[in-house]
Write a protein that holds these residues in place. Structure first.
Motif, PDB file in Angstrom:
ATOM      1  N   THR A 442     -27.622   6.093 -42.820  1.00  0.00           N
ATOM      2  CA  THR A 442     -26.175   6.348 -42.845  1.00  0.00           C
ATOM      3  C   THR A 442     -25.898   7.806 -43.192  1.00  0.00           C
ATOM      4  N   SER A 443     -26.611   8.328 -44.207  1.00  0.00           N
ATOM      5  CA  SER A 443     -26.396   9.738 -44.549  1.00  0.00           C
ATOM      6  C   SER A 443     -26.816  10.622 -43.395  1.00  0.00           C
ATOM      7  N   ILE A 444     -27.929  10.265 -42.773  1.00  0.00           N
ATOM      8  CA  ILE A 444     -28.425  11.105 -41.689  1.00  0.00           C
ATOM      9  C   ILE A 444     -27.453  11.110 -40.530  1.00  0.00           C
ATOM     10  N   LEU A 445     -26.909   9.946 -40.225  1.00  0.00           N
ATOM     11  CA  LEU A 445     -25.964   9.895 -39.110  1.00  0.00           C
ATOM     12  C   LEU A 445     -24.708  10.685 -39.418  1.00  0.00           C
ATOM     13  N   ARG A 446     -24.299  10.659 -40.674  1.00  0.00           N
ATOM     14  CA  ARG A 446     -23.129  11.461 -41.041  1.00  0.00           C
ATOM     15  C   ARG A 446     -23.402  12.942 -40.810  1.00  0.00           C
ATOM     16  N   GLU A 447     -24.618  13.345 -41.181  1.00  0.00           N
ATOM     17  CA  GLU A 447     -25.003  14.734 -40.928  1.00  0.00           C
ATOM     18  C   GLU A 447     -24.978  15.022 -39.426  1.00  0.00           C
ATOM     19  N   PHE A 448     -25.583  14.121 -38.684  1.00  0.00           N
ATOM     20  CA  PHE A 448     -25.628  14.302 -37.231  1.00  0.00           C
ATOM     21  C   PHE A 448     -24.224  14.463 -36.672  1.00  0.00           C
ATOM     22  N   ASP A 449     -23.340  13.684 -37.241  1.00  0.00           N
ATOM     23  CA  ASP A 449     -21.961  13.739 -36.794  1.00  0.00           C
ATOM     24  C   ASP A 449     -21.407  15.157 -36.949  1.00  0.00           C
ATOM     25  N   THR A 463     -29.134  17.192 -31.134  1.00  0.00           N
ATOM     26  CA  THR A 463     -28.724  16.209 -32.135  1.00  0.00           C
ATOM     27  C   THR A 463     -28.474  14.862 -31.480  1.00  0.00           C
ATOM     28  N   ILE A 464     -27.813  14.903 -30.330  1.00  0.00           N
ATOM     29  CA  ILE A 464     -27.502  13.649 -29.646  1.00  0.00           C
ATOM     30  C   ILE A 464     -28.792  12.939 -29.229  1.00  0.00           C
ATOM     31  N   ALA A 465     -29.751  13.753 -28.767  1.00  0.00           N
ATOM     32  CA  ALA A 465     -31.042  13.151 -28.415  1.00  0.00           C
ATOM     33  C   ALA A 465     -31.672  12.516 -29.643  1.00  0.00           C
ATOM     34  N   ALA A 466     -31.544  13.199 -30.781  1.00  0.00           N
ATOM     35  CA  ALA A 466     -32.120  12.662 -32.017  1.00  0.00           C
ATOM     36  C   ALA A 466     -31.444  11.352 -32.396  1.00  0.00           C
ATOM     37  N   ILE A 467     -30.135  11.280 -32.169  1.00  0.00           N
ATOM     38  CA  ILE A 467     -29.424  10.031 -32.466  1.00  0.00           C
ATOM     39  C   ILE A 467     -30.032   8.905 -31.642  1.00  0.00           C
ATOM     40  N   GLY A 468     -30.269   9.204 -30.379  1.00  0.00           N
ATOM     41  CA  GLY A 468     -30.887   8.202 -29.511  1.00  0.00           C
ATOM     42  C   GLY A 468     -32.210   7.736 -30.068  1.00  0.00           C
ATOM     43  N   LEU A 469     -33.011   8.673 -30.535  1.00  0.00           N
ATOM     44  CA  LEU A 469     -34.324   8.323 -31.074  1.00  0.00           C
ATOM     45  C   LEU A 469     -34.190   7.451 -32.312  1.00  0.00           C
ATOM     46  N   CYS A 470     -33.268   7.845 -33.199  1.00  0.00           N
ATOM     47  CA  CYS A 470     -33.053   7.073 -34.426  1.00  0.00           C
ATOM     48  C   CYS A 470     -32.652   5.648 -34.077  1.00  0.00           C
ATOM     49  N   LEU A 485     -21.259   7.727 -29.560  1.00  0.00           N
ATOM     50  CA  LEU A 485     -21.686   8.420 -28.350  1.00  0.00           C
ATOM     51  C   LEU A 485     -20.673   8.237 -27.228  1.00  0.00           C
ATOM     52  N   LEU A 486     -20.159   7.013 -27.117  1.00  0.00           N
ATOM     53  CA  LEU A 486     -19.176   6.773 -26.074  1.00  0.00           C
ATOM     54  C   LEU A 486     -17.936   7.618 -26.294  1.00  0.00           C
TER      55      LEU A 486
END
Lengths: 1115, 415
Positions: A442-449, A463-470, A485-486
């Motif tokens: 959750t923290s990581i996704l907030r950062e990604f955001d 970053t978006i690619a990393a989100i996909g990987l996560c 993403l949508l």
């Protein structure tokens, strides 16, 4: 003039800049050539020399070639000023290789400086001398290094250690043992500074000579914390390699313990390696350690990834465990324990390279539960300079791939700062997606955001690619990710014209691809997302993104209840937009329509077929040949479909129709599940350059094979003895095997060492041959290493006894050490002296001497006057028509015509002999009739073994100056010694007293043509001996030939000559080793062992020269 | 091992080349390097290890000067990078900074230093205090001397005594009339405030810097009152590991002069002394920006030289920003810097204004990150306290001094 100042602030600042530059070397850099440099170099003022040198260095710094000043600069090497000296050294090192002859002039000064009481001067001289890359002086440099390796000053010893790689770099095979020996001495030094430099030398010279390390292992470990940081880096690597080679990997370590891990990810601590074939699915999912990857990593460390990956094309061989014999346990192994102990405080080092090296050792060797202590120091390295940050991150990434759990709690360290470089950001993202866990996501996704909104759009796309990987790794989060993403896709597509903004397109494409990766995992539950994507097609303008979505239409066309119903509308839309699409999208549209057609339901079929036909028509007249090509291909392929009216009918009705099958196969296939672990990552040792550039850099070596270095603990012998035994043992075994098959392989007699009685009848042919020619030499087979106990070894029983013997009790003579490990046949050559004709040189040719011709030749007799004198035979010949009167030869110096320069050069060396006359004059020839010749003997003392002696020739009342050139070969005298004595002396003169050169030899070629009947080996031996003895005054000690040789191969033939230097009685040993075929040009290696290095070296050159030059005399 | 070191100016000119081994490296490699960095831009310049067609290159950039080292064989890349950093440190120490002019003006010293620092591609003498004794730094006196007399050697005739001792960082017998030792705690606060205004990460990176001018061979021990808060640490080679391992005391024989004794990190701080509250709203092609800066928790000392800088996004065509305190400057590369200085008592500094977006853009979709700078003298925000500094043998007239300061390190506030 004044109004120039102060008019603007700009001129003021310029003026102040000028003031600031006064007194610096600025003007020298700006205009190095504004004065004539050459006269400055010859100036008698040190300051002017200094300036000139600075100008030269400025030119060098700017990339000009100023080697033409070399002779003038070299002269200044004798300067007393340290600055001039330093600058000259800097210059010399730059150009010495280009101007070898002039560089040699400076050698004397270095030799002198090496004896200077000031250590700094010694060190400089040594550094420069070793840095001059000339083969000629390498032996001298080596001698200097070995002297400095025992210098009292630490700094000098350190420089000696640094000089070793320079010498090694010259590829002097002959000196390799000497160099390694010095490395050993320096590694054993008590000063940490020297050990550090020695470690560097070890790494570049003999990284696999573990014997050197074994001797000092404990001491090296203890000294490690005190070694300078740069030395620590290399020493850590050396110790690690040693321990692996000696003891193998540690069973409890991360590298191995996972073999015994069960599928839950817990390690069994029983220490036994069990060859469990792990369930790979479970292993891959295990969060704490990726078992497969750890295996790959450890294999890669040992074998090198290129080798490993090429060998194991299928991942099934990965789990082949290490042999338990090749492993060790930390509990029982003292060496491993010490290594871990001494490297762990280095994790606190100020130098990031040291920390990484120490972490590498812990990573590979430490028990599993201790590995975590490398984490914090490694993470702290991320706070150092941006350059090292990148390298550290690359290494952490590898660690994290194998053991994500180590870094998972520290995810905050990988949050991205705005000041990070792009590569660092990318690596941090990869890290975060690797180590994300359910709790941290959750923290990581907030950062990604946050990152997605970063102005650097390339980074946002990553970053978006990393989100996909996560999302792929953690099954719980896809829903939140997908929504985000949508939203992004929607936002991006509405954010105006994306093409205009650089990088925006990349973000969009990446977003679509990430969505696709998430959907891929579980398409059934995400059909709504797919539909949303389809709906957004109209607003998305980026071709790559459109192509991806269209591709998804094809793949998921039969998914769920809603999508199939959309298809007709969708394909209609695609057909409508076909004309305006980019070509990659067009290709995708064609494919997709075909796929849709294949899986179409009955009611849509007619419609879809029509659309397809329309599209194929469009495609056929497209501008791009790719699309035309694809269209025709599809048209042919689908012809059966397009002809039929019912979609399903075909498959049932015409089973035989292969085309249908092909079409089904090409377009109707479902996606295969994506393989989660990409095993073809390349892993190199932590901290290595190869790991950063991801290919094996030249010189990269994986860890040595576990337990490849075997050493018997109980063996109490010194290494020398061991080596000796190894050699002797080999000798013995070869000998015994040889006695069996000698009749077949060797044409020569086996005899007892005396060589007088022939033992077997088989040899009769040879015997008679020998007997028929009494002058022909005898060839005896004997072992060169055999000495007093030779007789004993000869008897078979004794040999057996000796072989059974414990190595420690066998007493071998030291001569065995240097001998090659094969038997030699001794060849004795008959009296060759009669055929030796000393070479004669011309002192005065008849053209210059109005008919008087004077030649001279050196004699082998030893002078009776003093040891410094050489006997020279002078031959006077009158070739004119008139008699010549009062011929005499006198020393120029005795006539008080002293040449000062020569005097100084010769100087002190011969001071003690100065009272001895340089020339014992000859008896005057009162009259020399035409065509008459007279021989006279003179005895000469040369001032220097290279400089000619100036003499005055008197005749007919005229004085003619002549030069008598010394022949180095006659400044030695024969030294009669036995082979044993020779070998013993040779063994006392190793390393720096030994130098060799290669040359070619072809006299025997024409010789053997002349005398066909003669044995080829004999003729070669004779040729060489003749050549040597005709040119120098030596004693032939022995001629050996390896018995294993075939008739054509002269390789290994060895001639030994003994001599002493005339003036100093120092023994000088010459060994000539032959290489090559009998009938071809041979390669000779001439080796000289002598304490007098300069003389020996010069003689070596002389020998090499005369061996090459064509023989003037025909035997 | 390293084969060659090049010093490149910010325009790509090779100012200096120093060949280290017999395998000469042609300077055409620099041309290749510069072409690449021009064509590939920043991401290439920030790549410390580059595999060129012929060599492996290691680069660091310091004040516009590129230090480029070449190697053809496997070697620890960090070793090369650390060494180049050390060279840059030593040069800037000698010359008072590094720039094109300074290096060209003192190229002989640079040459001599490089020659002393590395031998045959392996570092030789890198300890600054020893180097200073071997090669005299340029100073006014030597400059004057060289102008007047025409010669002044900067190369020492004698080997520094420290070069060979078992404490290579210290000359054996320095003499001072007054013995002084100063300890500075210099801390940097690294923090990340995310777009929700939440403090994501806040930690202190600190260094213990010392300046010791002590006669003879002093043996010092430095202890902290609260060493447990230290999360990570790295030590100068002079620090003995044992005493730290057993009871967290720094025991060492100091180098002469200034040096960095240790660096440490304290993590998970709860608060920052300064807050930044940015707000941005964008509509129909213009954005309104307002940023408030104020003191969140008073550290007890004055917070000085507060600055806030950020990079305007590419899509901003023009900006009109003003503040009620301090000055705002916008450079041509769209870097905006707001220099606040001290925060006044009576009002909260506020930056406000409008940004005009490029035509066609309705709203801002990328947001800048604000970098905060500040300095607080006299306090170490990590809370680390020095307990005492002891000398084993007390010299006469010893003066001990302690100072502390905190400044902002990588302090990011995201919008």
């Amino acid at each position: 003039m004044f109004n120039q100042f102060g008019s603007t602030s700009e001129t003021l600042s310029k003026a102040s800049a000028v003031v600031l530059r006064i007194g610096t070397d600025a003007h020298l850099y700006d205009d190095p050539e504004d004065v004539n440099i050459a006269p400055l170099l010859d100036s008698k003022f040190e300051s002017e020399k200094c300036e000139a040198l600075k100008r030269l260095l400025a030119l060098i710094a700017q990339g000009f070639d100023v080697s033409n000043f070399f002779p003038q600069v070299v002269k200044n090497v004798a300067s007393q000023s340290s600055e001039v000296k330093k600058l000259v050294y800097l210059y010399l090192l730059q150009y010495a290789e280009k101007r070898p002859n002039e560089a040699l002039l400076s050698i004397n000064y270095f030799q002198k400086d090496l004896g200077d009481p000031n250590p700094l001067v010694r060190a400089w001289a040594l550094r420069t001398m070793a840095g001059i890359r000339l083969h000629v002086i390498a032996p001298l440099a080596l001698a200097a290094v070995s002297k400095c390796a025992r210098d009292p000053a630490v700094y000098v010893r350190k420089c000696a250690a640094n000089a070793l790689p320079k010498l090694h770099d010259l590829r002097l095979e002959e000196h390799a043992p000497a160099i390694e020996e010095i490395v050993g001495i320096l590694l054993n030094d008590h000063s940490p500074g020297v050990v550090g430099a020695a470690a560097a030398a070890f790494t570049s010279i003999c990284p696999n000579n573990f014997e050197l390390i074994r001797k000092n292992y404990k001491k090296l470990c203890q000294i490690l914390p005190d070694v300078e940081e740069w030395g620590q880096i290399l020493l850590i690597g050396i110790l690690l390699r040693y321990v692996v080679a000696r003891h193998g990997l540690v069973r409890e370590s991360l590298m191995l313990s996972l073999h015994g891990m069960d599928s839950n990810g817990f390690c069994e601590k029983d220490g036994l390696v069990r060859d469990l074939t792990l369930d790979k699915e479970d292993g891959g999912k295990s969060d704490s350690f990726d078992v497969n990857l750890v295996n790959v990593v450890s294999k890669c460390y040992i074998e090198g990834p290129d080798e490993y990956l090429s060998r194991s094309s299928c991942p099934d061989t990965v789990t082949s465990a290490f042999d338990s014999k090749e492993t060790t346990s930390i509990a029982h192994n003292e060496d491993v324990k010490i290594l871990l102990q001494c490297t762990s405080p280095l994790l606190w080092s100020n130098n990031s390279a040291v920390v990484l090296a120490a972490a590498g050792v812990q990573w590979i060797m430490a028990p599993l539960e201790d590995v975590k202590k490398i984490v914090k120091p490694l993470l702290f390295l991320l706070r150092s300079s941006s350059a090292s940050k990148y390298v550290v991150l690359c290494n952490i990434l590898v660690f994290a791939k194998a053991a994500p759990s180590l870094f998972a709690p520290h995810f905050e360290n990988f949050f991205i700062c705005s000041s990070d470089a792009y590569q660092v950001k990318a690596h941090k993202l990869e890290m975060l997606s690797l180590i994300a866990t359910a709790s941290s996501i959750t923290s990581i996704l907030r950062e990604f955001d946050d990152y997605i909104k970063d102005p650097d759009r390339r980074f946002a796309a990553d970053t978006i690619a990393a989100i996909g990987l996560c999302a792929k790794r953690l099954p719980t989060i896809p829903t939140t990710c997908l929504d985000g993403l949508l939203a992004l896709v929607r936002q991006e597509s509405f954010a105006g014209d994306p093409e205009s903004v650089d990088g925006e397109a990349g973000v969009l494409v990446q977003a679509v691809m990430s969505i696709q990766t998430i959907i891929e995992r579980d398409p059934d539950s995400h059909d709504k997302v797919i539909i949303q994507l389809f709906r957004s097609l109209d607003s998305i303008k980026v071709a790559a993104a459109r192509a991806t979505i269209i591709w998804m239409v094809g793949v998921y066309c039969s998914l769920g209840p809603i999508i199939p119903r959309m298809l007709t509308t969708l394909t209609k839309y695609l057909a409508w937009s076909f004309k305006s699409e980019a070509s990659e999208t067009k290709l995708q549209i064609l494919n997709t329509t075909a796929k849709v057609l294949i899986s179409a339901k009955v009611d849509d079929f007619q419609m879809l077929k029509r659309i397809m036909v329309y599209m194929l028509e469009l495609g056929e007249c497209d501008l791009s040949y790719d699309i035309r090509d694809r269209t025709r291909f599809l048209k042919k392929l689908l012809s059966c479909k397009l002809a039929s009216n019912e979609p399903t009918e075909d498959s049932v009705a015409s089973q035989e129709n292969i085309a249908v099958h092909v079409v089904e196969h090409v377009f109707g296939r479902k996606l295969k599940p994506f393989t989660p672990v990409a095993l073809n990552d390349r892993f190199y040792l932590p901290g290595s350059l190869s790991q950063i550039v991801l290919h094996a850099a030249p010189g990269y070596e994986p860890l040595p094979k576990p337990c490849s270095f075997v050493f018997e603990e109980h063996d109490q012998l010194s290494d020398l003895d061991r080596q000796r035994e190894a050699g002797a043992e080999l000798d013995g075994s070869q000998e015994s095997s040889e006695t069996g098959d000698e009749d077949g392989s060797s044409d020569y007699d086996t005899e007892s060492s005396v060589g007088s009685e022939f033992s077997s009848d088989d040899n009769e042919r040879k015997v008679s041959n020998d007997a028929s020619d009494p002058a022909a030499p005898l060839i005896q087979i004997s072992d060169t290493s055999v000495s007093a106990d030779q007789e004993e070894l000869r008897s078979k029983r004794a040999l057996d006894l000796w072989l059974d013997d414990q190595p420690s009790t066998s007493n071998q003579t030291p001569s065995a050490v240097n001998s090659n490990q094969s038997s030699y046949a001794k060849i004795s050559i008959g009296d060759i002296g009669s055929r030796v004709k000393p070479k004669s040189y011309s002192l005065l040719d008849p053209g210059n001497g109005s008919g008087l011709k004077v030649d001279y030749a050196f004699l082998s007799e030893v002078s009776t006057v003093s040891p410094l004198h050489v006997c020279v035979e002078v031959l006077f010949e009158n070739s004119s028509g008139e008699p010549i009167l009062d011929v005499n030869l006198e020393d120029e110096e005795s006539m008080k015509v002293a040449d000062s320069s020569e005097q100084t050069l010769v100087g002190k060396a011969n001071a003690s002999y100065n009272n001895v006359p340089t020339l014992i004059p000859l008896e005057e020839i009162s009259c020399l009739e035409p065509r008459q010749s007279a021989k006279r003997l003179i005895q000469v003392r040369f001032h220097h073994h290279l400089l000619p002696m100036r003499l005055t020739l008197h005749y007919n009342g005229k004085k003619v100056p002549v030069k008598l050139r010394p022949d180095l070969g006659y400044l030695v005298k024969p030294f009669s010694m036995s082979i044993e004595e020779f070998l013993a002396t040779e063994s006392r003169l190793p390393g720096m007293f030994e130098y060799s050169r290669r040359c070619t030899f072809d006299d025997h070629v024409k010789d053997s043509r002349m005398e066909n009947g003669k044995d080829k080996f004999l003729s070669i031996c004779e040729c060489i001996t003749l050549k040597v003895l005709s040119n120098s005054n030596l004693h032939l000690v022995s001629v050996d030939l390896p018995v294993a040789n075939t008739l054509e191969d002269a390789t290994g033939l060895r001639l030994r000559f003994g001599s002493k230097i005339l003036s100093s009685e120092i023994p000088l040993l010459i060994t000539i080793t032959v290489q090559g075929k009998c009938t071809e040009v041979l390669n000779l290696t001439v080796k000289i062992n002598c304490e007098e290095t300069v003389f020996g070296l010069n003689l070596l050159n002389r020998i090499a020269n005369f061996m090459v030059e064509p023989s003037s005399l025909t035997s | 091992m390293l084969q060659c070191i090049f010093l490149l100016s910010d325009s790509g000119e090779v100012m200096l080349e120093k060949q280290l081994t017999g395998h000469r490296v042609d300077r055409s490699i620099c041309a290749w390097f510069w072409d690449q960095s021009l064509s590939q831009g920043d991401s290439f310049k920030s790549l410390p290890v580059i595999a060129s067609p012929t060599h492996y290159l290691f680069q660091i950039v310091r004040d516009g000067i590129t230090f480029l080292a070449c190697s053809q064989v496997e070697m620890p890349p960090l070793m090369a990078i650390e060494f180049l950093c050390r060279v840059a440190d030593v040069l800037s120490d000698y010359l008072g900074g590094v720039n094109e002019d300074l290096i060209k003006d003192n190229f002989i010293i640079v040459y001599e230093l490089l020659d002393e620092m590395i031998d045959n591609g392996f570092p030789l003498t890198t300890e600054p205090s020893i180097l200073r004794e071997m090669i005299a730094p340029p100073n006014l006196v030597s400059k004057m001397l060289s102008v007047v007399t025409g010669n002044a050697s900067n190369v020492s005739d004698t080997l520094p005594s420290g070069a060979g001792s078992c404490v290579p960082w210290r000359p054996t017998d320095p003499k001072y009339s007054s013995n002084e030792v100063y300890v500075d705690l210099v801390e940097e606060m690294d923090a990340i405030v995310n777009r929700d205004g939440e403090l994501v990460k806040c930690e202190i990176y600190g260094e213990v810097q010392m300046n010791s001018q002590l006669t003879g061979f002093p043996d010092l021990t430095l202890s902290f009152a609260n060493p447990s808060i230290l999360e990570d640490m790295r030590f100068h080679p002079c620090v003995r590991f044992r005493p730290w391992e057993s009871h967290q005391v720094l025991s060492f024989v100091p180098p002469d002069g200034e040096f960095k004794l240790m660096s440490y990190r304290v993590k998970k701080l709860k608060n920052t002394p300064v807050y930044v509250k940015p707000q941005i709203t964008s509509d129909s092609g213009t954005c309104r920006v307002s940023v408030l800066v104020g003191i969140r928790s008073d550290p007890g000392k004055a917070i000085e030289s507060i600055t806030l800088s950020f990079q305007l996004p590419h899509c901003v065509s023009s900006a009109d920003l003003s503040s009620n305190h301090g000055t705002v400057t916008i450079l041509s590369n769209k870097t905006c810097t707001w220099t606040i200085g001290r925060i006044p008592k009576d009002k909260t500094p506020c930056l406000s204004g409008t940004l005009a977006l490029e035509t066609g853009l309705e709203r801002l979709h990328v947001f800048p990150t604000f970098k905060l700078g500040f300095k607080i003298m006299g306090i170490a925000l990590s809370g680390l306290r020095i307990e005492k500094l002891d000398l084993q043998t007390l010299p006469p007239r010893l003066y001990k001094g302690f100072r502390a300061q905190t400044r902002a390190g990588e302090f990011d506030v995201r919008l």
